[in-house]
Scaffold this motif. Structure first.
Motif, short mmCIF file in Angstrom:
data_model
loop_
_atom_site.label_atom_id
_atom_site.label_comp_id
_atom_site.label_asym_id
_atom_site.label_seq_id
_atom_site.Cartn_x
_atom_site.Cartn_y
_atom_site.Cartn_z
N THR A 43 -3.02 -2.64 -7.95
CA THR A 43 -2.35 -2.48 -8.68
C THR A 43 -1.67 -1.95 -9.72
N ALA A 44 -2.27 -1.35 -10.38
CA ALA A 44 -2.03 0.11 -11.63
C ALA A 44 -2.25 1.59 -10.74
N GLU A 45 -2.03 1.02 -9.00
CA GLU A 45 -2.14 2.52 -8.46
C GLU A 45 -0.02 2.49 -7.92
N LEU A 46 -0.23 1.10 -7.95
CA LEU A 46 1.57 0.65 -7.90
C LEU A 46 2.58 2.50 -8.68
N LYS A 47 3.99 2.82 -7.10
CA LYS A 47 4.03 4.16 -8.15
C LYS A 47 5.57 3.68 -7.49
N PRO A 74 5.27 9.23 -2.19
CA PRO A 74 4.97 9.94 -3.05
C PRO A 74 7.35 9.76 -2.79
N ASP A 75 6.95 9.27 -1.75
CA ASP A 75 8.55 9.96 -0.89
C ASP A 75 8.91 8.19 -0.70
N ILE A 76 8.30 7.15 -1.10
CA ILE A 76 9.30 5.72 -0.90
C ILE A 76 9.43 5.60 -2.04
N LYS A 77 10.74 4.88 -2.58
CA LYS A 77 11.04 4.33 -3.69
C LYS A 77 10.99 3.29 -3.93
N ALA A 78 11.23 2.47 -3.44
CA ALA A 78 11.49 0.61 -3.60
C ALA A 78 10.50 -0.12 -2.26
N GLY A 79 10.17 -0.32 -2.22
CA GLY A 79 10.11 -1.54 -0.97
C GLY A 79 9.60 -2.75 -1.29
N VAL A 80 10.22 -3.97 -0.03
CA VAL A 80 9.97 -5.36 0.05
C VAL A 80 9.22 -5.68 0.59
N ALA A 81 8.68 -5.74 0.45
CA ALA A 81 6.64 -7.18 1.20
C ALA A 81 7.21 -8.84 1.33
N TRP A 82 7.67 -8.94 3.19
CA TRP A 82 7.94 -10.01 3.29
C TRP A 82 6.57 -11.25 3.63
N TYR A 83 5.97 -11.92 2.90
CA TYR A 83 4.72 -12.71 3.13
C TYR A 83 3.93 -12.20 3.11
N ARG A 129 0.60 -1.24 -0.01
CA ARG A 129 -0.16 0.02 0.32
C ARG A 129 0.56 0.86 -0.19
N SER A 130 1.78 0.79 0.65
CA SER A 130 2.45 2.66 0.38
C SER A 130 3.42 2.57 -0.79
N ALA A 131 3.44 2.17 -1.38
CA ALA A 131 4.06 2.00 -2.51
C ALA A 131 3.26 2.72 -3.13
N MET A 132 1.85 2.58 -2.99
CA MET A 132 0.55 3.11 -4.08
C MET A 132 0.55 4.17 -3.47
N VAL A 133 1.15 4.90 -2.44
CA VAL A 133 0.01 6.40 -1.41
C VAL A 133 1.51 6.76 -1.32
#
Length: 281
Positions: free
Chosen positions: A202-206, A183-192, A177-181
């Motif tokens: 998915t279209a909201e991912l930035k 804009p300061d997040i440059k990359a995310g790694v989601a564990w399970y 969700r943070s990767a969607m909402v």
């Protein structure tokens, strides 16, 4: 031994903790509800680091507490937000922060459940834990993430344009969700992290996201993963999901019975490489 393999907690029959065992786990600082009596948790030393609690203004009457670990000395560093499981900020989350700090990052772990006033790591009752977790709605958590990135950009020790996020279980979905909402997040790694709710968005991912999942996860199925991969492809995304066939849910958590050393040894460098490749360096 406790067996916690479900995506957002356990069922009541998973909790068989004696007072003596619970007291020992609480003394060690780990989440009572998920600690395995056979675990040998990794302990990362804090030498060469600054570790401390701070508070982050978030518009609430009481500001957001956060645990911070960062390299000592002068200079600016990239930052990674660390989003906890349902058990709040306990020793394992702090150790993850220290591991990231040893790798040259500022690691910030906000206590998203602080408004309840409940000491979640000390709780062994699933219903009590989930009652607190459910009080923290998506909008509130997303707002706290935004407050945290705003705070990071103002810190003398942080590179304001190099902010990433990683999270586990409940926190894994927060990453998506943070990767969607934010804009300061440059990359995310989601564990399970659970996928069903975010698959339709998915279209909201930035920002790019790397998903790390266990093939034996009983709560996040291979069908869920396949649906997410298809949704990402349909949205024209190049985000990656890696599945470890022999790993269960919670495979990085070395304080739990679900810990998988081989999967963890492969996945952790992937986190660091993904952050570097996407500007969080």
């Amino acid at each position: 031994m406790l067996n916690l393999t479900r995506p957002d907690g356990s069922l009541p029959e998973d909790f068989h903790v004696s007072r003596r065992t619970a007291a020992g786990m609480l003394f060690a600082g780990y989440a009572v509800a998920a600690f395995s009596a056979d675990a040998a948790p990794i302990t990362t030393p804090s030498d060469g680091l600054i570790t401390e609690w701070t508070t982050i203004p978030n518009g609430a009457p009481k500001p957001l507490p956060a645990f911070v670990a960062r390299p000592a000395g002068k200079g600016t560093h990239p930052t990674i937000l660390v989003v906890n499981e349902v058990f709040g900020i306990h020793e394992w989350i702090k150790d993850v922060c220290r591991r990231l700090a040893k790798a040259g990052y500022v690691a910030v772990a906000p206590d998203f459940f602080y408004r309840s006033g409940v000491d979640l790591p000390a709780k062994s009752d699933l219903k009590e834990i989930l009652a607190v977790v459910n009080e923290a709605g998506d909008a509130q958590v997303d707002s706290d993430v935004r407050a945290t990135t705003d705070w990071i950009k103002k810190q003398a020790f942080a590179k304001p344009q190099a902010i990433g996020i990683t999270g586990f279980c409940w926190g894994g979905q927060v990453v998506w969700r943070s990767a969607m909402v934010d804009p300061d997040i440059k990359a995310g790694v989601a564990w399970y992290g659970q996928l069903k709710k975010v698959t339709l968005r998915t279209a909201e991912l930035k920002a790019p996201v790397l998903g790390l999942y266990g093939g034996l996860d009983k709560g996040i199925t291979l069908e869920d993963v396949a649906a997410m991969r298809a949704a990402l492809k349909a949205a024209g995304r190049k985000d990656e999901i890696v599945v470890y066939p022999q790993a269960e849910h919670g495979f990085l958590a070395d304080y739990r019975a679900s810990y998988n050393e081989a999967a963890s040894a492969d996945a952790w460098p992937k986190l660091l490489a993904f952050m570097r490749a996407n500007g969080v360096a």
